[in-house]
Design a protein around this motif. Structure first.
Motif, PDB file in Angstrom:
ATOM      1  N   ASP A 101      -3.938 -51.784  97.985  1.00 52.04           N
ATOM      2  CA  ASP A 101      -5.069 -51.486  98.849  1.00 52.04           C
ATOM      3  C   ASP A 101      -4.588 -50.836 100.146  1.00 52.04           C
ATOM      4  OD1 ASP A 101      -7.833 -51.526  99.452  1.00 52.04           O
ATOM      5  OD2 ASP A 101      -7.566 -53.305 100.688  1.00 52.04           O
ATOM      6  N   ARG A 102      -5.259 -49.773 100.548  1.00 49.25           N
ATOM      7  CA  ARG A 102      -5.019 -49.018 101.779  1.00 49.25           C
ATOM      8  C   ARG A 102      -3.729 -48.189 101.771  1.00 49.25           C
ATOM      9  NH1 ARG A 102      -7.358 -53.414 106.050  1.00 49.25           N
ATOM     10  NH2 ARG A 102      -9.469 -53.345 105.238  1.00 49.25           N
ATOM     11  N   ASP A 103      -3.169 -47.901 100.600  1.00 55.66           N
ATOM     12  CA  ASP A 103      -2.020 -46.997 100.515  1.00 55.66           C
ATOM     13  C   ASP A 103      -2.471 -45.573 100.843  1.00 55.66           C
ATOM     14  OD1 ASP A 103       0.045 -48.722  99.904  1.00 55.66           O
ATOM     15  OD2 ASP A 103       0.027 -48.318  97.747  1.00 55.66           O
ATOM     16  N   ARG A 104      -1.536 -44.781 101.370  1.00 54.18           N
ATOM     17  CA  ARG A 104      -1.774 -43.357 101.619  1.00 54.18           C
ATOM     18  C   ARG A 104      -0.798 -42.578 100.744  1.00 54.18           C
ATOM     19  NH1 ARG A 104      -0.358 -42.100 107.129  1.00 54.18           N
ATOM     20  NH2 ARG A 104       1.703 -41.659 106.323  1.00 54.18           N
ATOM     21  N   ILE A 105      -1.325 -41.862  99.770  1.00 59.93           N
ATOM     22  CA  ILE A 105      -0.511 -41.076  98.856  1.00 59.93           C
ATOM     23  C   ILE A 105      -0.397 -39.684  99.441  1.00 59.93           C
ATOM     24  CG2 ILE A 105      -0.275 -40.182  96.504  1.00 59.93           C
ATOM     25  CD1 ILE A 105      -2.579 -43.061  97.163  1.00 59.93           C
ATOM     26  N   GLU A 106       0.830 -39.213  99.622  1.00 63.66           N
ATOM     27  CA  GLU A 106       1.078 -37.908 100.234  1.00 63.66           C
ATOM     28  C   GLU A 106       1.651 -36.960  99.195  1.00 63.66           C
ATOM     29  OE1 GLU A 106       3.784 -39.624 102.919  1.00 63.66           O
ATOM     30  OE2 GLU A 106       2.243 -40.228 104.339  1.00 63.66           O
ATOM     31  N   ILE A 107       1.083 -35.772  99.115  1.00 61.56           N
ATOM     32  CA  ILE A 107       1.586 -34.732  98.222  1.00 61.56           C
ATOM     33  C   ILE A 107       2.429 -33.800  99.075  1.00 61.56           C
ATOM     34  CG2 ILE A 107       0.990 -32.891  96.617  1.00 61.56           C
ATOM     35  CD1 ILE A 107      -1.797 -34.251  96.374  1.00 61.56           C
ATOM     36  N   TYR A 108       3.721 -33.727  98.767  1.00 58.45           N
ATOM     37  CA  TYR A 108       4.643 -32.924  99.568  1.00 58.45           C
ATOM     38  C   TYR A 108       4.769 -31.514  98.998  1.00 58.45           C
ATOM     39  CZ  TYR A 108       5.970 -37.521 101.280  1.00 58.45           C
ATOM     40  OH  TYR A 108       5.948 -38.784 101.806  1.00 58.45           O
ATOM     41  N   ARG A 109       4.730 -30.519  99.895  1.00 59.24           N
ATOM     42  CA  ARG A 109       4.968 -29.138  99.500  1.00 59.24           C
ATOM     43  C   ARG A 109       6.468 -28.904  99.455  1.00 59.24           C
ATOM     44  NH1 ARG A 109       2.742 -25.325 103.401  1.00 59.24           N
ATOM     45  NH2 ARG A 109       3.105 -26.936 104.924  1.00 59.24           N
ATOM     46  N   PRO A 110       6.949 -28.008  98.589  1.00 58.07           N
ATOM     47  CA  PRO A 110       8.391 -27.739  98.528  1.00 58.07           C
ATOM     48  C   PRO A 110       8.859 -27.001  99.777  1.00 58.07           C
ATOM     49  CG  PRO A 110       7.200 -26.274  97.060  1.00 58.07           C
ATOM     50  CD  PRO A 110       6.196 -27.256  97.604  1.00 58.07           C
ATOM     51  N   LEU A 111      10.119 -27.191 100.120  1.00 66.35           N
ATOM     52  CA  LEU A 111      10.699 -26.470 101.252  1.00 66.35           C
ATOM     53  C   LEU A 111      10.839 -24.999 100.900  1.00 66.35           C
ATOM     54  CD1 LEU A 111      13.567 -28.880 102.325  1.00 66.35           C
ATOM     55  CD2 LEU A 111      11.419 -28.493 103.498  1.00 66.35           C
ATOM     56  N   ILE A 112      10.593 -24.145 101.872  1.00 72.10           N
ATOM     57  CA  ILE A 112      10.753 -22.706 101.660  1.00 72.10           C
ATOM     58  C   ILE A 112      12.240 -22.350 101.669  1.00 72.10           C
ATOM     59  CG2 ILE A 112      10.312 -20.432 102.646  1.00 72.10           C
ATOM     60  CD1 ILE A 112       7.651 -21.583 103.655  1.00 72.10           C
ATOM     61  N   ALA A 113      12.987 -22.969 102.569  1.00 69.85           N
ATOM     62  CA  ALA A 113      14.423 -22.720 102.667  1.00 69.85           C
ATOM     63  C   ALA A 113      15.137 -24.042 102.903  1.00 69.85           C
ATOM     64  CB  ALA A 113      14.722 -21.757 103.807  1.00 69.85           C
ATOM     65  N   ASP A 114      16.290 -24.203 102.291  1.00 64.74           N
ATOM     66  CA  ASP A 114      17.080 -25.406 102.475  1.00 64.74           C
ATOM     67  C   ASP A 114      17.722 -25.365 103.869  1.00 64.74           C
ATOM     68  OD1 ASP A 114      18.641 -27.667 102.214  1.00 64.74           O
ATOM     69  OD2 ASP A 114      20.139 -26.708 100.927  1.00 64.74           O
ATOM     70  N   PRO A 115      17.440 -26.348 104.728  1.00 67.30           N
ATOM     71  CA  PRO A 115      17.992 -26.324 106.093  1.00 67.30           C
ATOM     72  C   PRO A 115      19.514 -26.257 106.135  1.00 67.30           C
ATOM     73  CG  PRO A 115      16.316 -28.031 105.883  1.00 67.30           C
ATOM     74  CD  PRO A 115      16.565 -27.492 104.509  1.00 67.30           C
ATOM     75  N   LYS A 116      20.182 -26.924 105.206  1.00 66.86           N
ATOM     76  CA  LYS A 116      21.651 -26.875 105.184  1.00 66.86           C
ATOM     77  C   LYS A 116      22.140 -25.468 104.872  1.00 66.86           C
ATOM     78  CE  LYS A 116      22.653 -31.600 103.783  1.00 66.86           C
ATOM     79  NZ  LYS A 116      23.236 -32.437 102.734  1.00 66.86           N
ATOM     80  N   LYS A 135      24.676 -20.362 106.412  1.00 68.06           N
ATOM     81  CA  LYS A 135      24.619 -18.898 106.465  1.00 68.06           C
ATOM     82  C   LYS A 135      24.800 -18.415 107.899  1.00 68.06           C
ATOM     83  CE  LYS A 135      21.797 -14.927 105.396  1.00 68.06           C
ATOM     84  NZ  LYS A 135      20.458 -14.422 105.219  1.00 68.06           N
ATOM     85  N   ARG A 136      24.144 -19.091 108.848  1.00 62.97           N
ATOM     86  CA  ARG A 136      24.276 -18.717 110.253  1.00 62.97           C
ATOM     87  C   ARG A 136      25.736 -18.867 110.709  1.00 62.97           C
ATOM     88  NH1 ARG A 136      20.846 -22.352 113.107  1.00 62.97           N
ATOM     89  NH2 ARG A 136      19.117 -21.194 112.245  1.00 62.97           N
ATOM     90  N   ALA A 137      26.392 -19.938 110.293  1.00 64.45           N
ATOM     91  CA  ALA A 137      27.792 -20.161 110.672  1.00 64.45           C
ATOM     92  C   ALA A 137      28.695 -19.106 110.033  1.00 64.45           C
ATOM     93  CB  ALA A 137      28.224 -21.555 110.247  1.00 64.45           C
ATOM     94  N   ASP A 138      28.431 -18.771 108.762  1.00 64.48           N
ATOM     95  CA  ASP A 138      29.241 -17.758 108.085  1.00 64.48           C
ATOM     96  C   ASP A 138      29.119 -16.390 108.740  1.00 64.48           C
ATOM     97  OD1 ASP A 138      30.092 -19.656 106.308  1.00 64.48           O
ATOM     98  OD2 ASP A 138      28.731 -19.053 104.688  1.00 64.48           O
ATOM     99  N   GLU A 139      27.960 -16.105 109.317  1.00 69.82           N
ATOM    100  CA  GLU A 139      27.754 -14.823 109.980  1.00 69.82           C
ATOM    101  C   GLU A 139      28.360 -14.798 111.373  1.00 69.82           C
ATOM    102  OE1 GLU A 139      23.533 -14.308 109.843  1.00 69.82           O
ATOM    103  OE2 GLU A 139      23.536 -13.751 107.728  1.00 69.82           O
ATOM    104  N   GLY A 140      28.865 -15.935 111.835  1.00 69.32           N
ATOM    105  CA  GLY A 140      29.522 -15.997 113.128  1.00 69.32           C
ATOM    106  C   GLY A 140      28.584 -16.062 114.306  1.00 69.32           C
ATOM    107  N   LYS A 141      27.337 -16.399 114.070  1.00 69.80           N
ATOM    108  CA  LYS A 141      26.389 -16.506 115.175  1.00 69.80           C
ATOM    109  C   LYS A 141      26.649 -17.802 115.929  1.00 69.80           C
ATOM    110  CE  LYS A 141      22.841 -13.699 113.102  1.00 69.80           C
ATOM    111  NZ  LYS A 141      21.488 -13.643 112.596  1.00 69.80           N
TER     112      LYS A 141
END
Length: 106
Positions: A69-84, A89-95
């Protein structure tokens, strides 16, 4: 007579959230709640057996999880890009990141 539980199903979109409140029979599962919410028909891009995961109060849950009773079911959208991957990629580019957002050379 079967006991009933009250739950809500939430699907967060980019600029708003769809919230559907339901009354289900005791023993209902997360999948049954999502199906009863009508969100699968309204948003055909939701795939419970594929790209979308479910959670109950921000904790991942399987579709066959029995609800309380009173649970909230959440539907998660997929990530557009993996944060890691983005950071790597940013580190490899030397930024170089600098506090304040100014040029890194200063």
């Amino acid at each position: 007579m079967a006991e009933h539980i009250r739950v809500e199903v939430v699907y967060a979109l980019q600029h708003r959230a769809e919230v559907v409140q339901l009354q289900l029979d005791e023993g209902a599962t997360a999948r049954q709640a999502v199906e009863a919410s009508g969100l699968l028909q309204k948003y055909p891009d939701i795939e419970l057996d594929g790209r979308n995961k479910l959670g109950i109060f921000a904790k991942l849950a399987k579709p066959d999880t029995v609800l309380r009773d009173r649970d909230r079911i959440e539907i998660y959208r997929p990530l557009i890009a993996d944060p890691k991957a983005v950071r790597k990629k940013r580190a490899d580019e030397g930024k170089v990141m600098k506090k304040g957002g100014g040029p890194a050379e200063e």
